[in-house]
Design a protein around this motif. Structure first.
Motif: not given
Length: 191
Positions: A84-106
Motif C-alpha cells: 500500500p502507498f500513501a498516494a499515486l502521483r502523476l506529473r501531467v500536462r494536457n496538450h490536447g482537447a479537454a478531458l477528465t483524468l482518472a486511474c485504476k489498479v487491478g
C-alpha cells in the motif's frame, strides 16, 4: 536557540514523503493499450504512446488519441505495486482537447479499483495530480469479493473520461510515482 528551531521543525520533518518511481518520465514503452489490432481499429482513429521532450520539463510519454467510437480511453502500465502507498502521483500536462483524468489498479484477485477524477482543461500547464490511497474504491464496473484493495496490484491504468469521437487528445505524462511516508517500507526499497 537552535533546539527551539528543531522543535518547530519536528512536525514538518515527520510529514516528509518519499517518491518511488513507478514509470519513469519518457518511458513510453512501459505503456500498452490492452487491445488487439481489430479492437484498436474499431475504437480509435489514432492511439499512440511515444516519447517526447519538453525544454523546461524534460522527458515525458506522449499519449495521443482520437476516438472513432466510445466515451473513454485507457492505457496500462503492467507492473506490480507490492505494498500500500500513501498516494499515486502523476506529473501531467494536457496538450490536447479537454478531458477528465482518472486511474485504476487491478488487484491480486482481479478487482479493479479507482480514485477520484480530475478535469484537465485544453492547453493546460504541467501539474502534479495525486490520488491518495484513502480515496480508492471498487470501480463501478468491477466487484471485489472481500471489499479490500489487495496487494500486490498487478497494473495501473490511466483513464481519459469525457472524451468523444472527433477531437484530438494529447495527454503528456511525466513521472508516475508512488508516494510513501518517510521512511519508505523496506520491501519497497528492495524491489
Amino acid at each position: 536557540m537552535s533546539r527551539y528551531l528543531l522543535l518547530l521543525l519536528l512536525p514538518t520533518l515527520a510529514a516528509a514523503e518519499q517518491l518511488i518511481p513507478y514509470v519513469a518520465a519518457g518511458q513510453a514503452d512501459a505503456w500498452d493499450f490492452s487491445r488487439d489490432s481489430a479492437r484498436l481499429k474499431k475504437e480509435y482513429v489514432q492511439d499512440v504512446m511515444s516519447a517526447g521532450k519538453d525544454p523546461a520539463e524534460g522527458a515525458f510519454s506522449d499519449w495521443q488519441f482520437q476516438l472513432r467510437e466510445g466515451g473513454f480511453a485507457d492505457v496500462f502500465a503492467r507492473r506490480p505495486i507490492s505494498v500500500p502507498f500513501a498516494a499515486l502521483r502523476l506529473r501531467v500536462r494536457n496538450h490536447g482537447a479537454a478531458l477528465t483524468l482518472a486511474c485504476k489498479v487491478g488487484d491480486h484477485v482481479g478487482a479493479e479499483w479507482t480514485a477520484g477524477q480530475v478535469p484537465l482543461p485544453a492547453g493546460d500547464t504541467w501539474r502534479n495530480v495525486d490520488f491518495p490511497l484513502r480515496d480508492w474504491h471498487v470501480a463501478g464496473w468491477s466487484t471485489s469479493p472481500d471489499k479490500e484493495l489487495g496487494f500486490p496490484c498487478l497494473y495501473l491504468g490511466l483513464i481519459a473520461f469525457d472524451v468523444h469521437p472527433g477531437p484530438a487528445y494529447d495527454l503528456q505524462v511525466g513521472a508516475v510515482s508512488l508516494v510513501f511516508p518517510d521512511p519508505v517500507p523496506a520491501d519497497v526499497r528492495a524491489g
